[in-house]
Motif scaffolding. Sequence first.
Motif, PDB file in Angstrom:
ATOM      1  N   ARG A 243       0.826  -1.207   0.000  1.00 29.46           N
ATOM      2  CA  ARG A 243       0.000   0.000   0.000  1.00 29.46           C
ATOM      3  C   ARG A 243       0.863   1.262   0.000  1.00 29.46           C
ATOM      4  NH1 ARG A 243      -2.918  -2.587  -1.965  1.00 29.46           N
ATOM      5  NH2 ARG A 243      -4.730  -3.708  -1.182  1.00 29.46           N
ATOM      6  N   LEU A 244       1.855   1.304   0.880  1.00 29.64           N
ATOM      7  CA  LEU A 244       2.710   2.486   0.983  1.00 29.64           C
ATOM      8  C   LEU A 244       3.903   2.306   0.055  1.00 29.64           C
ATOM      9  CD1 LEU A 244       2.949   5.183   2.468  1.00 29.64           C
ATOM     10  CD2 LEU A 244       4.309   4.024   4.203  1.00 29.64           C
ATOM     11  N   ILE A 245       4.007   3.169  -0.937  1.00 31.58           N
ATOM     12  CA  ILE A 245       5.053   3.063  -1.953  1.00 31.58           C
ATOM     13  C   ILE A 245       6.099   4.132  -1.706  1.00 31.58           C
ATOM     14  CG2 ILE A 245       5.545   3.234  -4.422  1.00 31.58           C
ATOM     15  CD1 ILE A 245       2.716   2.216  -4.924  1.00 31.58           C
ATOM     16  N   ASP A 246       7.332   3.698  -1.598  1.00 33.34           N
ATOM     17  CA  ASP A 246       8.464   4.606  -1.374  1.00 33.34           C
ATOM     18  C   ASP A 246       9.397   4.456  -2.572  1.00 33.34           C
ATOM     19  OD1 ASP A 246      10.488   6.176  -0.479  1.00 33.34           O
ATOM     20  OD2 ASP A 246      10.995   4.974   1.276  1.00 33.34           O
ATOM     21  N   CYS A 247       9.352   5.424  -3.484  1.00 31.59           N
ATOM     22  CA  CYS A 247      10.159   5.323  -4.705  1.00 31.59           C
ATOM     23  C   CYS A 247      11.621   5.597  -4.379  1.00 31.59           C
ATOM     24  CB  CYS A 247       9.659   6.320  -5.751  1.00 31.59           C
ATOM     25  SG  CYS A 247      10.628   6.279  -7.284  1.00 31.59           S
ATOM     26  N   ARG A 248      12.480   4.653  -4.716  1.00 30.54           N
ATOM     27  CA  ARG A 248      13.905   4.817  -4.413  1.00 30.54           C
ATOM     28  C   ARG A 248      14.586   5.777  -5.383  1.00 30.54           C
ATOM     29  NH1 ARG A 248      13.365  -0.035  -7.056  1.00 30.54           N
ATOM     30  NH2 ARG A 248      14.786  -0.470  -8.798  1.00 30.54           N
ATOM     31  N   PHE A 249      13.892   6.165  -6.443  1.00 32.26           N
ATOM     32  CA  PHE A 249      14.482   7.074  -7.418  1.00 32.26           C
ATOM     33  C   PHE A 249      14.187   8.550  -7.098  1.00 32.26           C
ATOM     34  CE2 PHE A 249      13.863   3.034  -9.616  1.00 32.26           C
ATOM     35  CZ  PHE A 249      15.133   2.821 -10.129  1.00 32.26           C
ATOM     36  N   CYS A 250      12.920   8.871  -6.812  1.00 31.67           N
ATOM     37  CA  CYS A 250      12.557  10.263  -6.552  1.00 31.67           C
ATOM     38  C   CYS A 250      12.241  10.532  -5.091  1.00 31.67           C
ATOM     39  CB  CYS A 250      11.386  10.697  -7.426  1.00 31.67           C
ATOM     40  SG  CYS A 250       9.816   9.873  -7.023  1.00 31.67           S
ATOM     41  N   GLY A 251      12.155   9.480  -4.264  1.00 31.04           N
ATOM     42  CA  GLY A 251      11.926   9.663  -2.838  1.00 31.04           C
ATOM     43  C   GLY A 251      10.492   9.990  -2.467  1.00 31.04           C
ATOM     44  N   VAL A 252       9.570   9.951  -3.421  1.00 30.77           N
ATOM     45  CA  VAL A 252       8.175  10.300  -3.143  1.00 30.77           C
ATOM     46  C   VAL A 252       7.470   9.149  -2.422  1.00 30.77           C
ATOM     47  CG1 VAL A 252       5.934  10.684  -4.245  1.00 30.77           C
ATOM     48  CG2 VAL A 252       7.903  12.026  -4.951  1.00 30.77           C
ATOM     49  N   HIS A 253       6.671   9.491  -1.391  1.00 30.78           N
ATOM     50  CA  HIS A 253       5.809   8.520  -0.716  1.00 30.78           C
ATOM     51  C   HIS A 253       4.400   8.661  -1.281  1.00 30.78           C
ATOM     52  CE1 HIS A 253       9.163   8.672   2.065  1.00 30.78           C
ATOM     53  NE2 HIS A 253       8.690   7.617   2.697  1.00 30.78           N
ATOM     54  N   ALA A 254       3.775   7.550  -1.585  1.00 29.76           N
ATOM     55  CA  ALA A 254       2.397   7.569  -2.079  1.00 29.76           C
ATOM     56  C   ALA A 254       1.677   6.352  -1.522  1.00 29.76           C
ATOM     57  CB  ALA A 254       2.357   7.564  -3.602  1.00 29.76           C
TER      58      ALA A 254
END
Length: 416
Positions: free
Chosen positions: A23-34
């Motif tokens: 459910r909680l996505i932490d993009c390792r490229f841009c650092g955005v949490h969604a």
Amino acid sequence: MELTIEQSCPSCGADLILREDDRLIDCRFCGVHAYRIDSSACRYLLPEASPQSITARQIFYAPYLRFRGTIFAVQHNRVNHRLVDTTRLAIAADPLAPSLGLRPQAMAVRPVVAKTPGLFLQQTMPTREVFRHATRLADLLKKRSGGATQHRAFIGETLSRIYQPYYLKGEMVHDAVDNRVVCPREALAGHLLKTCRSKVSWEPRFLNTICRSCGGLLDGERDSVVLHCRNCAAHWQEEGKAFVPVTWEVVSSRNPEVLHLPFWRIELVTAGHRLASFADYLRFTNQPVIAKPADQRRPLCFWIPAVKIQPKAFLQLAGQLTLGQWRLPPGQSGTPPASSHPVTLPRLEGEQSVKMVLAATTLARAKSLPLLPEIEVRPIRVVLSYLPFRRQTHDLVEEYTGATVQTAAIRYGRSL
């Protein structure tokens, strides 16, 4: 088994590999949490490997409905449960395989997006039919069956649509995964006249993880269905495609080494056969104790694990806490516990499991369980309560009630 999903980051578009319950996505490229919204029926594509000569105009997709979850049933005064993972063709087309078999587990899938090329055959089987199919499958797998079903519940279920790609070459339909010939085009002529293109509304949706109270960043683990604010400690759960506040409390412990497990404390009354107090519950379940005046004043509460665990352990833990709730001290709000398990079972599913816990803790089953169909559960107040558990060899033991659950059951529950 879980699906492996190739998902694009909603911010930068980078390719991410997710699990089905992430459910909680932490993009390792841009650092955005969604936060990925838990859609009622997410749409995924099996990867296609058609020849380069095949164009988008030749490709079409057949819908399959997938059910994965636990089915609980009260049958002939017995509480049964079964884990089921099944797919079913969602159109009436005999030439196509009735199930996807192991393909969804063996291949990474991608979400359907608005720009997906090709046409989609329209679903003709009602979505609820997959629940009936899962129920029939669970009945076939049971060692014992028979007797009337007094109650049935689907807990921790995931429902999704998985599209199998095909392509037309001449007058034949080919499987676009392994390129084998499936059937003549005329066998699917009626379905090929009822197609549509992918839509924006089919795409996965995301929420920004900013606290609505203070603007802080919401925190959690990959499979958390409740997030908490790092700044103001507010708790939030997604409902209706938006975050709504969650009332929460912590039952404190003198032991700094405890692990706090989350529970949904559901205060309720029932209609049909009325239960309004803890004393009513003791009498209905025929517990070998005499209800005291304090039990008559104590509101009727069920303590439902807010984590996914094995079905048997789920019922046992809920039953132990519900029966022993009078031993628990009052909870307090303030600071979240330092060590806690993430909330992985939504509040609504906790409410749906109440009647099953009532059945599992009933001793006079021949007398009380036939009353289940007429009982209507009416929640009054729901609180997320963190209870302290001591680590003891291979078990976790609740500090005040002695309720016990195997550590392995909690760990395995993360993959249910």
